[in-house]
Every structure is written in C-alpha cells, then in structure tokens.
Scaffold this motif. Structure first.
Motif, mmCIF file in Angstrom:
data_model
loop_
_atom_site.group_PDB
_atom_site.id
_atom_site.type_symbol
_atom_site.label_atom_id
_atom_site.label_comp_id
_atom_site.label_asym_id
_atom_site.label_seq_id
_atom_site.Cartn_x
_atom_site.Cartn_y
_atom_site.Cartn_z
ATOM 1 N N ILE A 139 39.351 -0.780 2.854
ATOM 2 C CA ILE A 139 38.867 0.114 3.988
ATOM 3 C C ILE A 139 40.014 0.804 4.603
ATOM 4 C CG2 ILE A 139 37.709 0.260 6.000
ATOM 5 C CD1 ILE A 139 35.973 -2.208 5.032
ATOM 6 N N LEU A 140 41.138 0.057 5.015
ATOM 7 C CA LEU A 140 42.027 0.539 5.764
ATOM 8 C C LEU A 140 42.739 1.834 4.708
ATOM 9 C CD1 LEU A 140 43.988 -2.207 7.447
ATOM 10 C CD2 LEU A 140 42.348 -0.400 8.414
ATOM 11 N N GLU A 141 42.915 1.690 3.550
ATOM 12 C CA GLU A 141 43.626 2.512 2.886
ATOM 13 C C GLU A 141 42.730 3.738 2.644
ATOM 14 O OE1 GLU A 141 45.988 2.473 -1.467
ATOM 15 O OE2 GLU A 141 44.041 1.813 -1.646
ATOM 16 N N GLU A 142 41.628 3.605 2.373
ATOM 17 C CA GLU A 142 40.613 4.668 2.434
ATOM 18 C C GLU A 142 40.681 5.728 3.523
ATOM 19 O OE1 GLU A 142 36.747 4.670 -0.412
ATOM 20 O OE2 GLU A 142 36.518 3.429 1.361
ATOM 21 N N ALA A 143 40.767 5.012 4.773
ATOM 22 C CA ALA A 143 41.151 5.729 5.957
ATOM 23 C C ALA A 143 42.497 6.277 6.273
ATOM 24 C CB ALA A 143 40.595 4.700 7.084
ATOM 25 N N GLY A 144 43.172 5.942 5.469
ATOM 26 C CA GLY A 144 44.532 6.571 5.493
ATOM 27 C C GLY A 144 45.699 5.792 6.293
ATOM 28 N N VAL A 145 45.133 4.489 6.662
ATOM 29 C CA VAL A 145 45.939 3.801 7.648
ATOM 30 C C VAL A 145 47.007 3.284 6.958
ATOM 31 C CG1 VAL A 145 45.753 1.931 9.465
ATOM 32 C CG2 VAL A 145 43.982 3.443 9.203
ATOM 33 N N ILE A 146 46.801 2.641 5.894
ATOM 34 C CA ILE A 146 48.008 1.846 4.938
ATOM 35 C C ILE A 146 47.813 2.383 3.528
ATOM 36 C CG2 ILE A 146 48.059 -0.356 6.463
ATOM 37 C CD1 ILE A 146 46.146 -1.373 4.010
ATOM 38 N N THR A 147 48.811 2.228 2.628
ATOM 39 C CA THR A 147 49.061 2.451 1.366
ATOM 40 C C THR A 147 49.072 1.040 0.450
ATOM 41 O OG1 THR A 147 49.827 4.504 1.743
ATOM 42 C CG2 THR A 147 49.862 3.754 -0.571
ATOM 43 N N LEU A 148 48.294 0.926 -0.387
ATOM 44 C CA LEU A 148 48.543 -0.483 -1.284
ATOM 45 C C LEU A 148 49.139 -0.215 -2.600
ATOM 46 C CD1 LEU A 148 44.667 -1.526 -0.831
ATOM 47 C CD2 LEU A 148 46.817 -2.565 0.472
ATOM 48 N N GLU A 149 49.680 -1.109 -3.055
ATOM 49 C CA GLU A 149 50.150 -0.999 -4.253
ATOM 50 C C GLU A 149 49.460 -0.479 -5.302
ATOM 51 O OE1 GLU A 149 52.350 -3.911 -7.919
ATOM 52 O OE2 GLU A 149 52.459 -4.520 -5.543
ATOM 53 N N GLU A 150 49.808 0.441 -6.245
ATOM 54 C CA GLU A 150 48.999 1.287 -7.333
ATOM 55 C C GLU A 150 48.367 0.162 -8.285
ATOM 56 O OE1 GLU A 150 49.176 4.965 -10.495
ATOM 57 O OE2 GLU A 150 50.753 4.391 -9.397
ATOM 58 N N GLY A 151 46.753 0.489 -8.307
ATOM 59 C CA GLY A 151 46.243 -0.465 -9.147
ATOM 60 C C GLY A 151 45.595 -1.900 -8.591
ATOM 61 N N LYS A 152 46.023 -2.042 -7.232
ATOM 62 C CA LYS A 152 45.650 -3.289 -6.423
ATOM 63 C C LYS A 152 44.155 -3.071 -6.079
ATOM 64 C CE LYS A 152 48.857 -6.091 -7.411
ATOM 65 N NZ LYS A 152 48.991 -7.197 -8.108
ATOM 66 N N ALA A 153 44.057 -1.970 -5.048
ATOM 67 C CA ALA A 153 42.611 -1.800 -4.465
ATOM 68 C C ALA A 153 41.828 -2.961 -4.162
ATOM 69 C CB ALA A 153 41.975 -0.809 -5.291
ATOM 70 N N GLU A 154 40.861 -3.128 -4.915
ATOM 71 C CA GLU A 154 39.851 -4.327 -4.717
ATOM 72 C C GLU A 154 40.321 -5.535 -4.534
ATOM 73 O OE1 GLU A 154 36.431 -3.802 -7.200
ATOM 74 O OE2 GLU A 154 36.684 -1.568 -6.801
ATOM 75 N N THR A 155 41.738 -5.894 -5.219
ATOM 76 C CA THR A 155 42.014 -7.157 -5.627
ATOM 77 C C THR A 155 43.445 -7.212 -4.645
ATOM 78 O OG1 THR A 155 43.587 -6.604 -7.420
ATOM 79 C CG2 THR A 155 41.196 -7.273 -7.693
ATOM 80 N N ALA A 156 43.685 -6.521 -3.582
ATOM 81 C CA ALA A 156 44.708 -6.646 -2.588
ATOM 82 C C ALA A 156 44.909 -7.359 -1.705
ATOM 83 C CB ALA A 156 44.848 -5.063 -2.188
ATOM 84 N N SER A 157 46.235 -8.154 -1.518
ATOM 85 C CA SER A 157 46.450 -8.928 -0.491
ATOM 86 C C SER A 157 47.436 -8.407 0.350
ATOM 87 C CB SER A 157 47.181 -10.302 -0.996
ATOM 88 O OG SER A 157 48.416 -10.029 -1.409
ATOM 89 N N ILE A 158 47.609 -8.993 1.564
ATOM 90 C CA ILE A 158 48.727 -8.336 2.689
ATOM 91 C C ILE A 158 49.997 -8.265 2.082
ATOM 92 C CG2 ILE A 158 47.417 -9.323 4.535
ATOM 93 C CD1 ILE A 158 49.368 -11.474 4.652
ATOM 94 N N HIS A 159 50.287 -9.013 0.733
ATOM 95 C CA HIS A 159 51.558 -8.630 0.240
ATOM 96 C C HIS A 159 51.707 -7.423 -0.797
ATOM 97 C CE1 HIS A 159 52.506 -12.567 1.568
ATOM 98 N NE2 HIS A 159 51.394 -13.150 0.894
#
Length: 273
Positions: free
Chosen positions: A150-170
């Motif tokens: 949700i934060l990534e969709e809102a442009g607040v953070i960026t997650l490692e490519e390909g993680k999206a739904e399975t992401a952790s804080i790492h």
C-alpha cells in the motif's frame, strides 16, 4: 511358528483395513444437511451469520459457526478436519499457510475485500509524516507485505523489484522519509496506535475498535487489491455439492445487501468484481 505366522498375517490385514478406513474417512463427502464453518470474530462472523440464514432458507442446510480470534487456528482446524470450510482469509495468506504447513487447502468462492487502512492519531495525510516517523505494521508475512505494498502504491517507499505482495521490511530499497518500521501483532495494533505515528490496521480489527476504514483512514487500500477473501476447503472437498450450496448462499443478494448497508464501503462484496 505357523501359529505365530498366522497371528502376524491377521494383524497385518487388520492394520491395512484400518488404514483404508482412515483414507476413506478423509475423503468422505461433507454432510448434506449440516456444515461447520470457521470464521474470525467481527465482520466475518456477522456476514457468515446472514449466509447461514440463506443456506437454511434456500437449501435446508444447517450451518454451525465456529469463531476464532486469530488467523492461524481456522486453517489448522480445517486441515485437521474439525471444520468443513472456513471464510476469513485472502489468497496470499492462504498460499503462505499452505507453503509453511504442507497443507492442501483451496479457495472455492470469493467473498469480500477488507481494504486495509493506514491510520494516525496525529497526522491527517500520509504526506504529512515527518522524517523518521514510526510506522506500525502487522508482524505476519502476508499482512505485513500488504501494508508495504500500500505504501509503495502511494509512492511513499519503493520495494525490491518482484517482491510486491510478498515483501518484508528487508525488501524496502528506497525510504525517502526514513520511516521506522515496527512489527506488531495485528490484533493489538488498534490499541497501540497512540504509541506510533502511523499504522496499518486490518479492517476487522479496526471495526472492532470502533475505527471506520472509510472515514478514519489517511490512506486506504485501492479496490484493485489482490487481497480478496475466499471460502476455503480441503482439496478433497473442492467439488462437494454441500460446499457449493454454502458458496451460493454467501454470494446471494441478501448477503450483498447486508454488507453494503451494514458496512457502508468499509467492506466490499467481491464476487461480482
């Protein structure tokens, strides 16, 4: 020796018969007139109660609801045969549970979307968060990843490519506001909201705490979310006619109307989407 041999053969045959009987029991069809359904307390329970009424009225199917207060036990009870089906979880959570526990539970019908909300007692917008703000999120893998998505969709953070739904804080690779992520028990986050600057709260726990996702969130999960909830059964009962009756009862106009009137957009019927 012959007598001992005969005893061994009898015991072996008895063991085989018991094993066959247990296998047949595991694959047995669900009772045509009675079904046991696991739900979590709160909205899932309330909606299932209406579905149970429809099941009784339309199909003569008596539904016993067993109510749980966490996200793990309903799947454990289902896999062990204490439930016929359950209704409380989204697809990513189910996939992770099956992977972690070696179970074979399958979705058989869509139910609702509980849009996760981001809340704050201090700030009125996600853009107002200061540098280093404390962000509380669920400590289970799927709902924690959901909050980050949700934060990534809102442009607040960026997650490692390909993680999206399975992401952790790492998996956070860009964090311009230097948010401090604090993992908390999902059920306790509403009580701990004052201890952080902002937090992600699952809808059922928000509503139990008197928090309205639609009115009180500073950021709400989009309606194209992959986190739709499902009715879930053991794989062997995927095509069971009694299960199909309950699915039809749940996906009825009466249940849809109840959801829309009772929750006013905080919970969304998803089977027509």
């Amino acid at each position: 020796m012959r007598k001992l041999g005969s005893v061994f053969i009898v015991l072996l045959l008895a063991s085989l018969l018991v094993a066959c009987g247990e296998e047949e029991t595991g694959d047995a069809a669900i009772d045509e007139k009675n079904i046991v359904v696991g739900v979590t307390s709160g909205p899932q329970e309330e909606i299932a109660e209406v579905a149970a009424e429809v099941a009784a009225e339309e199909f003569g199917l008596e539904v016993e609801l067993k109510v749980f207060s966490d996200y793990v036990l309903p799947n454990t009870a289902l896999s062990e045969g204490d439930l016929d089906l359950n209704s409380y979880q989204h697809g990513p959570f189910l996939d992770q549970f099956n992977e972690d526990h070696g179970t074979d539970l399958v979705p058989v019908g869509k139910t609702i979307l509980n849009p996760m909300g981001i809340y704050s007692e201090t700030y009125e917008s996600i853009e107002d968060l200061p540098d280093g703000a404390k962000f509380g999120l669920p400590n289970d893998p799927t709902n924690g990843g959901r909050a980050l998505f949700i934060l990534e969709e809102a442009g607040v953070i960026t997650l490692e490519e390909g993680k999206a739904e399975t992401a952790s804080i790492h998996d956070v690779v860009d964090n311009p506001k230097n948010l401090e992520f604090i993992e908390l028990d999902a059920a306790q986050i509403p009580k701990q909201l004052s201890e952080v600057d902002v937090a992600a709260i699952n809808t059922n726990f928000a509503l139990e705490a008197g928090i309205s996702p639609k009115e009180d969130s500073i950021l709400l999960e989009s309606t194209n979310s992959p986190y739709v909830n499902y009715i879930v059964v053991r794989a062997e009962n995927e095509d069971d006619p009694t299960v199909e009756k309950f699915v039809q009862a749940y996906q009825s106009d009466k249940v849809k109307t109840f959801i829309e009137e009772e929750f006013q957009g905080s919970i969304i019927p998803s089977w027509d989407e």
